[in-house]
Design an enzyme around this catalytic site. Structure first.
Site, short mmCIF file in Angstrom:
data_model
loop_
_atom_site.label_atom_id
_atom_site.label_comp_id
_atom_site.label_asym_id
_atom_site.label_seq_id
_atom_site.Cartn_x
_atom_site.Cartn_y
_atom_site.Cartn_z
N GLU A 21 0.92 -1.13 0.01
CA GLU A 21 0.07 -0.05 0.22
C GLU A 21 0.99 1.34 -0.10
O GLU A 21 1.45 1.64 1.04
CB GLU A 21 -1.00 -0.17 1.18
CG GLU A 21 -1.70 -1.29 1.25
CD GLU A 21 -2.64 -1.46 2.68
OE1 GLU A 21 -2.37 -0.17 3.39
OE2 GLU A 21 -2.94 -2.58 3.04
N ASP A 36 -6.76 -11.85 5.11
CA ASP A 36 -5.88 -10.56 5.52
C ASP A 36 -4.53 -11.08 5.96
O ASP A 36 -4.33 -12.17 6.40
CB ASP A 36 -6.80 -9.87 6.28
CG ASP A 36 -6.58 -8.35 6.42
OD1 ASP A 36 -5.45 -7.79 5.65
OD2 ASP A 36 -7.17 -7.51 7.08
N GLU A 63 -6.64 -6.09 -2.18
CA GLU A 63 -6.29 -4.60 -1.58
C GLU A 63 -5.01 -4.44 -2.51
O GLU A 63 -4.94 -4.14 -3.72
CB GLU A 63 -6.05 -4.76 -0.16
CG GLU A 63 -6.12 -3.28 0.30
CD GLU A 63 -6.15 -3.42 1.82
OE1 GLU A 63 -6.35 -2.34 2.80
OE2 GLU A 63 -5.62 -4.32 2.46
N GLU A 76 -9.22 3.33 4.21
CA GLU A 76 -8.93 2.94 5.80
C GLU A 76 -7.85 3.72 6.10
O GLU A 76 -7.68 4.07 7.45
CB GLU A 76 -8.54 1.55 5.59
CG GLU A 76 -7.01 1.11 5.15
CD GLU A 76 -6.84 -0.25 5.52
OE1 GLU A 76 -7.54 -1.11 5.99
OE2 GLU A 76 -5.51 -0.64 5.21
#
Length: 663
Positions: free
Chosen positions: A174, A414, A463, A469
């Site tokens: 990310e 996750d 993701e 988030e």
């Protein structure tokens, strides 16, 4: 006769001298292939190494970029290569994805060059009108150990780069995209994929696909204007990192090997993909990561249903106006189901807290999963279950059998945070086992999409994106960042950004708050994400109480599909603005997003067929620059001759739903 013999000797001597003094590049063997429209040309040369040069409209974009594969016991495949044969073929076909993300059909037209070398290996190049890809193919009898793969992406001249900087291989991938000069990167600067380079007037996006039984590719800087591939080592041992999180998620490679993969000797390796776009808009329509992926392995895909999801974690279960205590409990999730049913939302998700961490079959006392799934079924709402990857892995078959027996519709898996070979294989194992039980999959804490969504289309989304988030703990999810994602991360495949914030603020009013998060930019900016951002499992991140309070906005969002039959780009400039028109059935949807600079964009409806249409418009309100949640909803009549000005506030948005009428 003697004189003739002397002449031949002299001739041989002269030829030898010429060969000795000639540059090796002159002696290199050369093979050329072009794109179907001839705008892209690839020249492959090899003497002591295999190298290729890429031309766009006659100008070199990448020059003599090298590749090799080092296999234990077989040496360096690509060093001093000896060609056995070359083969060309052209393909012009239409693919129909099992899960249509951008479009119902994909034109798959390319020219291919396959070079077979002595040593039981080949290199295949494919050239499309919008990119180039290559892969290795080996034909060894037994299992092989790949010590390393070398890939240099060598660019011409001074170039800019959007660099998703990483600290290490242990990562959720990310990233923000640091904009700078390619030749300023150091050899220890590490990036995950995809990465975008502005090479002159051409956008060059580097990524990979058909990633199976092999580690993911990363990139580092180099001397000059080049990027070098780097791969995480094979994991010999792994252990929990007790410094962070809890024992069920942060699991690191504790003993790396001195090789990157153990794999079948007879196989095709992942495609190294170089997407080429003369215009920013061409990045949006590029589908090479799907086209080059391995075909679907699921015989019956009719059960795979995309849709939207009411999500609990982002909004901290902050429901209000109810007569029960909100939290991770059966009453709260029934409230989510009631909300989803009222607005036609296909799924809800039970995120962290429904089971005792560490054991996915140890359900907390306050949650009755079976009751919730039955309740959801009575209201046509499916339930998706969140799990950490390691806890799932400990009881994979047993747990999936239980989830299937309960009637769950899918999993959100996750915290993998790695893409070494073992972990890449874990993704496929989960996808395969879930497909056998007709369970959908959403991978979080994951690496970028790399073809698995075609091979196992029950993997709807993932993701690997710096999404909403982060608003809970940071202020860097800006409108500009949001306007970068579609041109880089989304080119690799669907992204679970989790849009839909109902509390919105301009930069000067934005505040970081964990329990009651907000978004930066306008409400209309958030609404437009449902058309712009591709995710066949699209989250609604805010809480049902806020959505029901904002009924007009929620009903507009609820109408927007999660997959598309057709996509047209109306406006596109990286980090600045984007406007897309997407069709589902006979209805068109438009989404427009803007960065921090106020502007006006013309929306030209000439893409519509002739006839009369009704258009519902959701746009920034007149006071949105001061109060970001301000919006206006209006309805009017149009034809394909109309042009409407979209007035975009800073961080603004504009959306439309267009239906044909008989008027």
């Amino acid at each position: 006769m003697k004189a003739k013999h002397i002449q031949i000797q002299n001739l041989v001597y002269i030829i030898g001298v010429i060969l000795f003094i000639l540059p090796k590049s002159v002696l290199a063997q050369e093979y050329i292939t072009t794109s179907p429209d001839s705008s892209i040309k690839v020249i492959v040369k090899f003497d002591e190494a295999i190298k290729y040069t890429v031309f766009v409209d006659g100008k070199p974009v990448m020059k003599e970029s090298s590749l090799s594969l080092t296999v234990e016991g077989h040496g360096v495949l690509g060093k001093n290569p000896k060609i056995i044969k070359s083969k060309k073929r052209s393909v012009d076909q239409v693919l129909k994805p099992e899960l249509k993300v951008k479009s119902e059909f994909i034109k798959d037209n390319f020219n291919e060059l396959e070079l077979t070398f002595k040593g039981k290996y080949a290199v295949i190049f494919r050239v499309y009108d919008n990119g180039v890809a290559y892969r290795y193919k080996t034909k060894f009898k037994n299992e092989i150990t790949v010590l390393n793969e070398s890939a240099t992406f060598n660019f011409v001249g001074q170039n800019d780069i959007y660099f998703p900087r990483e600290k290490e291989f242990q990562s959720h991938n990310e990233r923000l995209y640091e904009f700078g000069k390619l030749d300023t990167l150091a050899v220890d600067d590490l990036a995950s994929l995809p990465t975008l380079i502005r090479a002159g007037k051409t956008n060059v996006l580097i990524t990979e696909t058909a990633l199976l039984d092999y580690p993911g590719m990363w990139l580092t800087g180099s001397v000059g204007s080049a990027l070098i591939a780097k791969f995480p080592p094979y994991a010999l041992e792994q252990k929990v990192d007790h410094r962070r999180w809890t024992d069920d998620r942060d699991i690191r490679v504790s003993k790396p090997a001195d090789f990157i993969a153990k794999t079948a000797g007879k196989r095709s390796f992942p495609w190294r993909v170089i997407c080429l776009a003369k215009d920013d808009a061409d990045l949006i329509t590029n589908q090479l990561t799907y086209q080059l992926a391995e075909p679907c392995k699921i015989e019956d895909t009719s059960w795979i249903k995309p849709g939207k999801v009411a999500w609990d974690w982002w909004n901290y279960n902050n429901v209000y106006g109810v007569d029960f205590r909100a939290g991770v409990n059966t009453d709260t999730y029934k409230y989510y189901i009631d909300f989803a049913s009222e607005y036609g939302i296909e799924y809800i998700i039970l995120d962290e807290g429904w089971y005792v961490l560490g054991d996915v079959l140890d359900i907390v006392p306050n949650v009755d999963v079976q009751e919730l799934i039955n309740y959801g079924k009575s209201k046509d709402v499916g339930v998706i279950l969140w799990v950490t990857w390691s806890s799932l892995d400990q009881k994979l078959v047993e747990a999936l059998d239980v989830f299937k027996a309960w009637g769950a519709k899918g999993l959100k898996v996750d915290f993998m945070q790695r893409d070494d070979q073992w972990m890449v294989n874990y993704y496929e194992r989960v996808a395969h086992e879930c497909a056998k039980r007709e369970l959908l999959v959403d991978f979080h804490g994951s690496y970028k999409p790399a073809g698995l969504r075609r091979t196992y289309p029950n993997v709807l989304t993932r993701e690997g994106v710096k999404g909403a988030e982060n608003n809970k703990w940071a202020d860097y999810i800006t409108p500009k960042h949001n306007l970068t994602l579609p041109f880089i991360r989304m080119v690799a495949g669907p992204m679970d950004y989790t849009p839909g914030a109902m509390i919105n603020a301009q930069k000067e009013n934005f505040a970081i708050t964990w329990n009651r998060p907000m978004s930066m930019g306008t409400r209309a900016h958030q609404v437009a994400m449902y058309t712009i951002y591709e995710s066949p499992l699209q989250m609604l991140c805010d809480n049902p109480s806020n959505y029901m309070r904002e009924d007009e906005t929620t009903r507009f969002i609820a109408q927007i599909p999660a997959v598309w039959d057709e996509t047209k780009v109306l406006h596109a400039k990286i980090g600045t603005y984007i406007g897309l028109a997407r069709r589902r059935g006979d209805t068109w949807y438009i989404g427009v997003m803007n960065n921090e600079v106020k502007r006006v964009l013309d929306i030209d409806f000439s893409f519509l067929e002739k006839g009369n249409y009704e258009i519902d418009i959701y746009k920034d309100g007149i006071n949105t620059d001061r109060y970001a949640s301000d919006y206006k909803l209006e309805t009017r009549q149009i034809t394909n001759r109309n042009i409407i000005e979209a007035q975009l506030a800073p961080g603004g948005g504009w959306s439309a739903i267009i239906s044909k009428t008989n008027k």
